[in-house]
Write an enzyme that holds these catalytic residues in place. Structure first.
Site, PDB file in Angstrom:
ATOM      1  N   THR A 177      -6.942  -1.249   0.115  1.00 33.79           N
ATOM      2  CA  THR A 177      -8.048  -1.113  -0.841  1.00 33.79           C
ATOM      3  C   THR A 177      -9.297  -1.848  -0.360  1.00 33.79           C
ATOM      4  O   THR A 177      -9.193  -2.824   0.391  1.00 33.79           O
ATOM      5  CB  THR A 177      -7.613  -1.709  -2.204  1.00 33.79           C
ATOM      6  OG1 THR A 177      -8.747  -1.856  -3.035  1.00 33.79           O
ATOM      7  CG2 THR A 177      -6.986  -3.088  -2.049  1.00 33.79           C
ATOM      8  N   ASP A 178     -10.450  -1.410  -0.852  1.00 33.11           N
ATOM      9  CA  ASP A 178     -11.700  -2.117  -0.525  1.00 33.11           C
ATOM     10  C   ASP A 178     -11.777  -3.470  -1.238  1.00 33.11           C
ATOM     11  O   ASP A 178     -12.619  -4.301  -0.901  1.00 33.11           O
ATOM     12  CB  ASP A 178     -12.925  -1.257  -0.878  1.00 33.11           C
ATOM     13  CG  ASP A 178     -13.042  -0.908  -2.357  1.00 33.11           C
ATOM     14  OD1 ASP A 178     -12.103  -1.198  -3.136  1.00 33.11           O
ATOM     15  OD2 ASP A 178     -14.084  -0.339  -2.746  1.00 33.11           O
ATOM     16  N   GLU A 179     -10.888  -3.694  -2.225  1.00 33.23           N
ATOM     17  CA  GLU A 179     -10.980  -4.934  -3.014  1.00 33.23           C
ATOM     18  C   GLU A 179     -10.670  -6.176  -2.172  1.00 33.23           C
ATOM     19  O   GLU A 179     -11.009  -7.289  -2.565  1.00 33.23           O
ATOM     20  CB  GLU A 179     -10.080  -4.840  -4.256  1.00 33.23           C
ATOM     21  CG  GLU A 179     -10.476  -3.643  -5.106  1.00 33.23           C
ATOM     22  CD  GLU A 179      -9.831  -3.580  -6.487  1.00 33.23           C
ATOM     23  OE1 GLU A 179      -9.473  -4.627  -7.030  1.00 33.23           O
ATOM     24  OE2 GLU A 179      -9.709  -2.456  -7.008  1.00 33.23           O
ATOM     25  N   TYR A 203      -4.223  -9.181  -7.421  1.00 36.33           N
ATOM     26  CA  TYR A 203      -3.987  -7.876  -6.786  1.00 36.33           C
ATOM     27  C   TYR A 203      -4.609  -7.832  -5.391  1.00 36.33           C
ATOM     28  O   TYR A 203      -3.927  -7.538  -4.409  1.00 36.33           O
ATOM     29  CB  TYR A 203      -4.564  -6.743  -7.649  1.00 36.33           C
ATOM     30  CG  TYR A 203      -4.677  -5.420  -6.921  1.00 36.33           C
ATOM     31  CD1 TYR A 203      -3.546  -4.763  -6.440  1.00 36.33           C
ATOM     32  CD2 TYR A 203      -5.921  -4.830  -6.691  1.00 36.33           C
ATOM     33  CE1 TYR A 203      -3.647  -3.551  -5.753  1.00 36.33           C
ATOM     34  CE2 TYR A 203      -6.036  -3.619  -6.015  1.00 36.33           C
ATOM     35  CZ  TYR A 203      -4.895  -2.986  -5.546  1.00 36.33           C
ATOM     36  OH  TYR A 203      -5.008  -1.791  -4.855  1.00 36.33           O
ATOM     37  N   LYS A 218      -2.900  -7.543  -1.617  1.00 36.22           N
ATOM     38  CA  LYS A 218      -3.179  -6.452  -0.670  1.00 36.22           C
ATOM     39  C   LYS A 218      -3.751  -7.027   0.636  1.00 36.22           C
ATOM     40  O   LYS A 218      -3.409  -6.577   1.725  1.00 36.22           O
ATOM     41  CB  LYS A 218      -4.157  -5.439  -1.274  1.00 36.22           C
ATOM     42  CG  LYS A 218      -3.595  -4.598  -2.405  1.00 36.22           C
ATOM     43  CD  LYS A 218      -2.430  -3.695  -2.005  1.00 36.22           C
ATOM     44  CE  LYS A 218      -2.831  -2.551  -1.121  1.00 36.22           C
ATOM     45  NZ  LYS A 218      -1.706  -1.597  -0.896  1.00 36.22           N
TER      46      LYS A 218
HETATM   47  P1  NAD Z   1       0.221   3.621  -8.565  1.00 38.46           P
HETATM   48  O1  NAD Z   1       0.407   2.357  -9.315  1.00 38.46           O
HETATM   49  O2  NAD Z   1      -0.204   4.850  -9.299  1.00 38.46           O
HETATM   50  O3  NAD Z   1       1.570   4.011  -7.799  1.00 38.46           O
HETATM   51  C1  NAD Z   1       2.339   3.061  -7.113  1.00 38.46           C
HETATM   52  C2  NAD Z   1       3.696   3.680  -6.821  1.00 38.46           C
HETATM   53  O4  NAD Z   1       4.484   2.718  -6.110  1.00 38.46           O
HETATM   54  C3  NAD Z   1       4.490   4.066  -8.081  1.00 38.46           C
HETATM   55  O5  NAD Z   1       5.050   5.350  -7.923  1.00 38.46           O
HETATM   56  C4  NAD Z   1       5.566   2.993  -8.163  1.00 38.46           C
HETATM   57  O6  NAD Z   1       6.773   3.459  -8.767  1.00 38.46           O
HETATM   58  C5  NAD Z   1       5.773   2.659  -6.690  1.00 38.46           C
HETATM   59  N1  NAD Z   1       6.308   1.292  -6.524  1.00 38.46           N
HETATM   60  C6  NAD Z   1       5.835   0.149  -7.087  1.00 38.46           C
HETATM   61  N2  NAD Z   1       6.600  -0.892  -6.714  1.00 38.46           N
HETATM   62  C7  NAD Z   1       7.557  -0.405  -5.875  1.00 38.46           C
HETATM   63  C8  NAD Z   1       8.631  -0.988  -5.157  1.00 38.46           C
HETATM   64  N3  NAD Z   1       8.873  -2.311  -5.228  1.00 38.46           N
HETATM   65  N4  NAD Z   1       9.399  -0.193  -4.380  1.00 38.46           N
HETATM   66  C9  NAD Z   1       9.154   1.136  -4.305  1.00 38.46           C
HETATM   67  N5  NAD Z   1       8.176   1.752  -4.979  1.00 38.46           N
HETATM   68  C10 NAD Z   1       7.380   0.991  -5.758  1.00 38.46           C
HETATM   69  O7  NAD Z   1      -0.799   3.273  -7.399  1.00 38.46           O
HETATM   70  P2  NAD Z   1      -1.938   4.158  -6.718  1.00 38.46           P
HETATM   71  O8  NAD Z   1      -3.180   4.014  -7.484  1.00 38.46           O
HETATM   72  O9  NAD Z   1      -1.395   5.506  -6.432  1.00 38.46           O
HETATM   73  O10 NAD Z   1      -2.134   3.362  -5.345  1.00 38.46           O
HETATM   74  C11 NAD Z   1      -1.359   3.680  -4.200  1.00 38.46           C
HETATM   75  C12 NAD Z   1      -1.783   2.788  -3.050  1.00 38.46           C
HETATM   76  O11 NAD Z   1      -3.172   2.980  -2.772  1.00 38.46           O
HETATM   77  C13 NAD Z   1      -1.603   1.295  -3.342  1.00 38.46           C
HETATM   78  O12 NAD Z   1      -1.141   0.671  -2.181  1.00 38.46           O
HETATM   79  C14 NAD Z   1      -3.018   0.829  -3.699  1.00 38.46           C
HETATM   80  O13 NAD Z   1      -3.178  -0.532  -3.379  1.00 38.46           O
HETATM   81  C15 NAD Z   1      -3.847   1.735  -2.822  1.00 38.46           C
HETATM   82  N6  NAD Z   1      -5.214   2.020  -3.325  1.00 38.46           N
HETATM   83  C16 NAD Z   1      -5.408   2.471  -4.601  1.00 38.46           C
HETATM   84  C17 NAD Z   1      -6.701   2.790  -5.031  1.00 38.46           C
HETATM   85  C18 NAD Z   1      -6.962   3.346  -6.417  1.00 38.46           C
HETATM   86  O14 NAD Z   1      -8.129   3.554  -6.790  1.00 38.46           O
HETATM   87  N7  NAD Z   1      -5.952   3.634  -7.226  1.00 38.46           N
HETATM   88  C19 NAD Z   1      -7.788   2.633  -4.167  1.00 38.46           C
HETATM   89  C20 NAD Z   1      -7.552   2.167  -2.869  1.00 38.46           C
HETATM   90  C21 NAD Z   1      -6.256   1.881  -2.460  1.00 38.46           C
HETATM   91  P1  TYD Z   2      -9.968  -0.184 -12.913  1.00 42.70           P
HETATM   92  O1  TYD Z   2      -9.845   1.286 -13.153  1.00 42.70           O
HETATM   93  O2  TYD Z   2      -8.939  -1.108 -13.472  1.00 42.70           O
HETATM   94  O3  TYD Z   2     -10.114  -0.374 -11.344  1.00 42.70           O
HETATM   95  P2  TYD Z   2     -10.510  -1.710 -10.485  1.00 42.70           P
HETATM   96  O4  TYD Z   2     -10.501  -2.881 -11.359  1.00 42.70           O
HETATM   97  O5  TYD Z   2      -9.408  -1.763  -9.474  1.00 42.70           O
HETATM   98  O6  TYD Z   2     -11.853  -1.418  -9.902  1.00 42.70           O
HETATM   99  O7  TYD Z   2     -11.374  -0.647 -13.487  1.00 42.70           O
HETATM  100  C1  TYD Z   2     -12.587  -0.052 -13.033  1.00 42.70           C
HETATM  101  C2  TYD Z   2     -13.725  -0.822 -13.663  1.00 42.70           C
HETATM  102  O8  TYD Z   2     -13.704  -0.604 -15.080  1.00 42.70           O
HETATM  103  C3  TYD Z   2     -13.619  -2.317 -13.492  1.00 42.70           C
HETATM  104  O9  TYD Z   2     -14.941  -2.849 -13.317  1.00 42.70           O
HETATM  105  C4  TYD Z   2     -13.036  -2.819 -14.802  1.00 42.70           C
HETATM  106  C5  TYD Z   2     -13.571  -1.836 -15.807  1.00 42.70           C
HETATM  107  N1  TYD Z   2     -12.699  -1.539 -16.969  1.00 42.70           N
HETATM  108  C6  TYD Z   2     -13.226  -1.581 -18.271  1.00 42.70           C
HETATM  109  O10 TYD Z   2     -14.430  -1.858 -18.468  1.00 42.70           O
HETATM  110  N2  TYD Z   2     -12.392  -1.282 -19.305  1.00 42.70           N
HETATM  111  C7  TYD Z   2     -11.068  -0.970 -19.136  1.00 42.70           C
HETATM  112  O11 TYD Z   2     -10.360  -0.742 -20.142  1.00 42.70           O
HETATM  113  C8  TYD Z   2     -10.553  -0.905 -17.801  1.00 42.70           C
HETATM  114  C9  TYD Z   2      -9.123  -0.568 -17.542  1.00 42.70           C
HETATM  115  C10 TYD Z   2     -11.414  -1.203 -16.744  1.00 42.70           C
END
Ligand code: NAD
Ligand code: TYD
Length: 353
Positions: free
Chosen positions: A131-133, A156, A160
């Site tokens: 992630t970019d975070e 988080y 990561k």
């Molecule tokens: P998500 O929470 O929707 O899915 C995570 C999946 O991992 C789930 O299916 C869960 O069951 C599985 N999981 C969790 N713990 C586990 C374990 N111990 N063993 C096996 N499986 C397990 O997450 P997402 O949003 O799809 O993110 C996927 C990846 O992409 C993550 O690594 C996240 O850090 C990265 N990422 C997410 C975003 C975003 O905007 N959502 C952006 C950049 C990177």
């Molecule tokens: P989120 O979807 O949790 O992603 P991330 O924190 O990983 O960027 O949140 C996106 C943005 O929205 C973040 O600045 C937090 C804000 N946010 C709210 O204002 N209200 C909410 O209920 C949630 C879940 C997030």
């Protein structure tokens, strides 16, 4: 025939990646390993569950014996690792779950790959999706590049960042062939409604308050999940060994502007009076340590591997809203049970304290 392990394939991004690989690469055998936590949902993959080149395995990436056996049984050519605990708010209430899965789980997979591939690393690939975070928080200007120093600020992002360091350490120390990517916020179908966009859609639809943390001025760079999956495909096949690629949409929105845009779209789609859903906007207590701004410079990926996002944000939001409106059953299933308890703790009880 290649055999690939995709972890976290039942989650939001993972399910789009699994579908893309199962569909576009019939000569690959895809093994989806997922523990099916609250965020994992096999309904996300109902359409490809019966594909001949797809296998689902339920298991936990932190289980050393289980992961070692899996690598022995399957002789994987590559790994695309997405399994993680992924929600910042949950990391604030339960940081250790993030350390376990994101740090220890990743190290466990790296070690199993190292041992399984020790006689021949050539042609293998361990792709870590991050992630970019990990780069921290930007001020009003500037972008994260691949050279930006790590400065994670939530449990988080710290977990990561730590996992990214382990991936690079296994590359430098053991010669494990790795590639990494760091992506901005994704949105699209199958997004669990704890994250901002699906939570807002769900609440607007049900005429419930839309919780905006702080003043709503925090900025995120949103990318359509299918474009992230396409980037993962390109990087997995063409990325250089040991390299990192930033992925982003060049698409920055303050949370409040984004929520107002969603309200507008929902008013139109639900046939409501223009402006009525915006009345649901409710400012709530800010997230602890809330990062102000994320913005990705993805020019390396665009220049070197030719990836560009395919969709404009407004069009993507429309598609996303349409998906949620026509998949009520999916929403009902994921918001029953534990979700109610989470929502109470995160939004109702927290406000009272
Ligand atoms: P998500 O929470 O929707 O899915 C995570 C999946 O991992 C789930 O299916 C869960 O069951 C599985 N999981 C969790 N713990 C586990 C374990 N111990 N063993 C096996 N499986 C397990 O997450 P997402 O949003 O799809 O993110 C996927 C990846 O992409 C993550 O690594 C996240 O850090 C990265 N990422 C997410 C975003 C975003 O905007 N959502 C952006 C950049 C990177
Ligand atoms: P989120 O979807 O949790 O992603 P991330 O924190 O990983 O960027 O949140 C996106 C943005 O929205 C973040 O600045 C937090 C804000 N946010 C709210 O204002 N209200 C909410 O209920 C949630 C879940 C997030």
């Amino acid at each position: 025939m290649k055999t690939l392990l995709i972890t976290g394939g039942a989650g939001f991004i993972g399910s789009h990646v699994v579908r893309l690989f199962v569909t576009n690469y019939p000569d690959y055998s895809i093994v989806n390993l997922d523990a099916l936590t609250y965020a994992g949902n096999l309904e996300n993959l109902g359409d490809i569950a019966g594909a001949p080149n797809y296998t689902f395995v339920k298991g936990d990436i932190t289980d050393q014996d289980f992961v070692t056996n899996l690598f022995q049984n399957y002789n994987f050519d590559g790994v695309i690792h997405l399994a993680a605990e992924s929600h910042v708010d949950r990391s604030i209430t339960d940081p250790f779950a993030f350390i376990r899965t994101n740090v220890f789980g990743t190290a466990n997979l790296l070690n199993a790959a190292r041992l399984a591939w020790k006689d021949k690393m050539d042609g293998k690939r361990f792709y870590h999706v991050s992630t970019d975070e990990v780069y921290g928080s930007l001020g009003e200007t500037g972008f994260f590049t691949e050279e930006t120093p790590y400065d994670p600020r939530s449990p988080y992002s710290a977990s990561k960042a730590s996992s990214d360091h382990f991936v690079r350490a296994y590359h430098h120390t053991y010669g494990l062939p790795v590639v990494l990517s760091n992506c901005s916020n994704n949105y699209g179908a199958n997004h669990f409604p704890e994250k901002l966009i699906p939570l807002a859609i769900h609440n607007i639809k049900n005429n419930k308050p839309i919780p905006v943390y702080g003043k709503g001025e925090n900025v995120r760079d949103w990318l359509w999940v299918n474009d992230h999956a396409r980037a993962i495909d390109v990087i997995f096949h063409m990325g250089l060994n040991g390299e990192t690629y930033n992925i982003g949409g060049h698409n920055e929105w303050t949370n409040i502007a984004l929520i107002k845009k969603l309200c507008e779209i929902m008013d139109r789609k639900l046939g409501r009076e223009p402006g009525s859903s915006a009345g649901l906007i409710t400012y709530v207590k800010d997230r602890a340590g809330h990062d102000l701004r994320y913005a990705i410079d993805s020019s390396k990926l665009q220049r070197e591997l030719g990836w560009v996002p395919s969709l404009q944000f407004e069009e993507g939001l429309e598609k996303t809203v349409d998906w949620y409106l026509s998949n009520q059953q999916w929403l009902d299933n994921v918001t029953s049970g534990n979700y109610q308890e989470y929502y109470q703790k995160q939004y109702v009880q927290r406000e009272k304290n």
